[in-house]
Motif scaffolding. Sequence first.
Motif, PDB file in Angstrom:
ATOM      1  N   ILE A   4     -29.105 -21.998  30.572  1.00  0.00           N
ATOM      2  CA  ILE A   4     -30.304 -21.184  30.782  1.00  0.00           C
ATOM      3  C   ILE A   4     -30.132 -19.909  29.976  1.00  0.00           C
ATOM      4  CG2 ILE A   4     -31.703 -19.935  32.459  1.00  0.00           C
ATOM      5  CD1 ILE A   4     -30.689 -21.891  34.593  1.00  0.00           C
ATOM      6  N   ILE A   5     -31.100 -19.603  29.136  1.00  0.00           N
ATOM      7  CA  ILE A   5     -31.004 -18.428  28.269  1.00  0.00           C
ATOM      8  C   ILE A   5     -32.104 -17.428  28.624  1.00  0.00           C
ATOM      9  CG2 ILE A   5     -31.139 -17.565  25.900  1.00  0.00           C
ATOM     10  CD1 ILE A   5     -29.956 -20.161  24.936  1.00  0.00           C
ATOM     11  N   PHE A   6     -31.701 -16.198  28.882  1.00  0.00           N
ATOM     12  CA  PHE A   6     -32.640 -15.098  29.108  1.00  0.00           C
ATOM     13  C   PHE A   6     -32.911 -14.393  27.786  1.00  0.00           C
ATOM     14  CE2 PHE A   6     -31.231 -15.668  33.430  1.00  0.00           C
ATOM     15  CZ  PHE A   6     -32.273 -15.214  34.230  1.00  0.00           C
ATOM     16  N   ALA A  30     -23.431 -20.982  33.099  1.00  0.00           N
ATOM     17  CA  ALA A  30     -24.614 -21.649  32.549  1.00  0.00           C
ATOM     18  C   ALA A  30     -25.645 -20.646  32.056  1.00  0.00           C
ATOM     19  CB  ALA A  30     -25.240 -22.559  33.606  1.00  0.00           C
ATOM     20  N   LEU A  31     -25.403 -19.359  32.315  1.00  0.00           N
ATOM     21  CA  LEU A  31     -26.369 -18.327  31.977  1.00  0.00           C
ATOM     22  C   LEU A  31     -25.977 -17.588  30.709  1.00  0.00           C
ATOM     23  CD1 LEU A  31     -26.946 -16.806  35.539  1.00  0.00           C
ATOM     24  CD2 LEU A  31     -28.458 -18.367  34.294  1.00  0.00           C
ATOM     25  N   PHE A  32     -26.939 -17.456  29.801  1.00  0.00           N
ATOM     26  CA  PHE A  32     -26.743 -16.732  28.547  1.00  0.00           C
ATOM     27  C   PHE A  32     -27.815 -15.640  28.466  1.00  0.00           C
ATOM     28  CE2 PHE A  32     -24.706 -20.718  28.033  1.00  0.00           C
ATOM     29  CZ  PHE A  32     -23.723 -20.566  27.071  1.00  0.00           C
ATOM     30  N   HIS A  61     -31.219 -24.175  20.728  1.00  0.00           N
ATOM     31  CA  HIS A  61     -31.596 -25.568  20.468  1.00  0.00           C
ATOM     32  C   HIS A  61     -31.298 -26.495  21.641  1.00  0.00           C
ATOM     33  CE1 HIS A  61     -32.558 -29.125  18.173  1.00  0.00           C
ATOM     34  NE2 HIS A  61     -31.405 -29.665  18.529  1.00  0.00           N
ATOM     35  N   ASP A  62     -30.150 -26.295  22.300  1.00  0.00           N
ATOM     36  CA  ASP A  62     -29.781 -27.204  23.386  1.00  0.00           C
ATOM     37  C   ASP A  62     -29.957 -26.574  24.764  1.00  0.00           C
ATOM     38  OD1 ASP A  62     -27.735 -25.391  23.153  1.00  0.00           O
ATOM     39  OD2 ASP A  62     -26.113 -26.858  23.356  1.00  0.00           O
ATOM     40  N   ALA A  63     -30.750 -25.505  24.839  1.00  0.00           N
ATOM     41  CA  ALA A  63     -31.009 -24.873  26.133  1.00  0.00           C
ATOM     42  C   ALA A  63     -31.921 -25.754  26.976  1.00  0.00           C
ATOM     43  CB  ALA A  63     -31.645 -23.504  25.933  1.00  0.00           C
ATOM     44  N   ASP A  64     -31.616 -25.875  28.255  1.00  0.00           N
ATOM     45  CA  ASP A  64     -32.498 -26.586  29.178  1.00  0.00           C
ATOM     46  C   ASP A  64     -33.710 -25.732  29.530  1.00  0.00           C
ATOM     47  OD1 ASP A  64     -30.814 -28.996  29.796  1.00  0.00           O
ATOM     48  OD2 ASP A  64     -29.427 -27.425  30.418  1.00  0.00           O
ATOM     49  N   LEU A  65     -33.453 -24.427  29.667  1.00  0.00           N
ATOM     50  CA  LEU A  65     -34.510 -23.511  30.089  1.00  0.00           C
ATOM     51  C   LEU A  65     -34.332 -22.180  29.385  1.00  0.00           C
ATOM     52  CD1 LEU A  65     -36.887 -22.911  32.107  1.00  0.00           C
ATOM     53  CD2 LEU A  65     -35.137 -22.106  33.717  1.00  0.00           C
ATOM     54  N   VAL A  66     -35.416 -21.655  28.827  1.00  0.00           N
ATOM     55  CA  VAL A  66     -35.438 -20.312  28.251  1.00  0.00           C
ATOM     56  C   VAL A  66     -36.349 -19.447  29.111  1.00  0.00           C
ATOM     57  CG1 VAL A  66     -36.215 -18.917  26.296  1.00  0.00           C
ATOM     58  CG2 VAL A  66     -34.897 -21.000  25.897  1.00  0.00           C
ATOM     59  N   ILE A  67     -35.833 -18.314  29.542  1.00  0.00           N
ATOM     60  CA  ILE A  67     -36.596 -17.408  30.407  1.00  0.00           C
ATOM     61  C   ILE A  67     -37.049 -16.213  29.581  1.00  0.00           C
ATOM     62  CG2 ILE A  67     -36.521 -15.949  32.461  1.00  0.00           C
ATOM     63  CD1 ILE A  67     -34.447 -17.867  33.622  1.00  0.00           C
ATOM     64  N   THR A  88     -36.797 -29.645  21.396  1.00  0.00           N
ATOM     65  CA  THR A  88     -38.056 -30.273  21.805  1.00  0.00           C
ATOM     66  C   THR A  88     -38.162 -30.415  23.317  1.00  0.00           C
ATOM     67  OG1 THR A  88     -37.033 -32.448  21.497  1.00  0.00           O
ATOM     68  CG2 THR A  88     -38.295 -31.550  19.645  1.00  0.00           C
ATOM     69  N   ASP A  89     -37.030 -30.482  24.010  1.00  0.00           N
ATOM     70  CA  ASP A  89     -37.042 -30.657  25.459  1.00  0.00           C
ATOM     71  C   ASP A  89     -36.836 -29.347  26.227  1.00  0.00           C
ATOM     72  OD1 ASP A  89     -37.358 -33.436  25.186  1.00  0.00           O
ATOM     73  OD2 ASP A  89     -35.182 -33.715  24.984  1.00  0.00           O
ATOM     74  N   THR A  90     -36.724 -28.250  25.504  1.00  0.00           N
ATOM     75  CA  THR A  90     -36.487 -26.965  26.177  1.00  0.00           C
ATOM     76  C   THR A  90     -37.738 -26.507  26.916  1.00  0.00           C
ATOM     77  OG1 THR A  90     -34.867 -26.297  24.506  1.00  0.00           O
ATOM     78  CG2 THR A  90     -35.812 -24.557  25.867  1.00  0.00           C
ATOM     79  N   ALA A  91     -37.575 -26.192  28.188  1.00  0.00           N
ATOM     80  CA  ALA A  91     -38.677 -25.686  29.005  1.00  0.00           C
ATOM     81  C   ALA A  91     -38.663 -24.160  28.992  1.00  0.00           C
ATOM     82  CB  ALA A  91     -38.545 -26.202  30.432  1.00  0.00           C
TER      83      ALA A  91
END
Length: 268
Positions: A4-6, A30-32, A61-67, A88-91
């Motif tokens: 998860i990237i902030f 898991a937090l960036f 590129h491989d983040a599951d979630l970008v906040i 393409t799958d990043t939410a």
Amino acid sequence: MQKIIFIGAGSMAEALIHGWIKKSVVNPKALFISNRSNKERLQELVEAYDVNLMGDTSQLHDADLVILAMKPKDARAAMEVIAPHLGTDTAILSVLAGVSIETIEQYLGSRPIARVMPNTSATIGMSASGIAFNKHVTKVQHALYIQMLEAVGTVIEVEEEKLHAVTALSGSGPAYLYYLVEAFENAGAEFGLSKEVVRELMVQTIAGSAEMLKSGNVEPQTLRKKVTSPGGTTEAGIKALESMSFNETIANCVRSAENRSRELARGE
């Protein structure tokens, strides 16, 4: 979620990070985190929560979630920077006041996007959040986002249009209550009470009143009238508030905040 990237590291980002780690909802590893220029702020968060710095945009590129947690005025420029690097799958989960899902889709493409308006009480697991989703959010993602936000307080799903009002009420609400306590402290000082004494009294009064509201289906008006004896001290205080158009003042406060949310949505 594995990553998860902030994008942005202000008070709301920290509130969520603190709340999620405290409740063991997300592993700190898991937090960036990233922001535009304040490296000292990033280092503070790394030291406080044992989270990771985002080295460069290739990590998106491989983040599951970008906040999205930057200042709303910086949102468009930030989205232009990150857009080419998203998987393409990043939410996307946005905590930005006034920036619509349509605008986010315009910059970041068709992908699962949720907009949430929490408040800084997420830090202690007591946020009041409103959330809205676009059509690409799956049932699994929907349930996960709700679970993540319930870990830091109450969350209510609303139509996106209603998030302007949610922003004005619960998003900004803590600041109004803190301002109220400041006013009580100043008033108490007129009678020789220290700030510390007034604060202790008012914090407990607010907490107790909130519990009374939560404990049953009693209307605020009914609870108020139970405290307000005819000819008593409370009635005198209520009359003073009425003489100063207290209800209209509060309404103007909320209208102004709601209107500002709409201005932000228009990029003003």
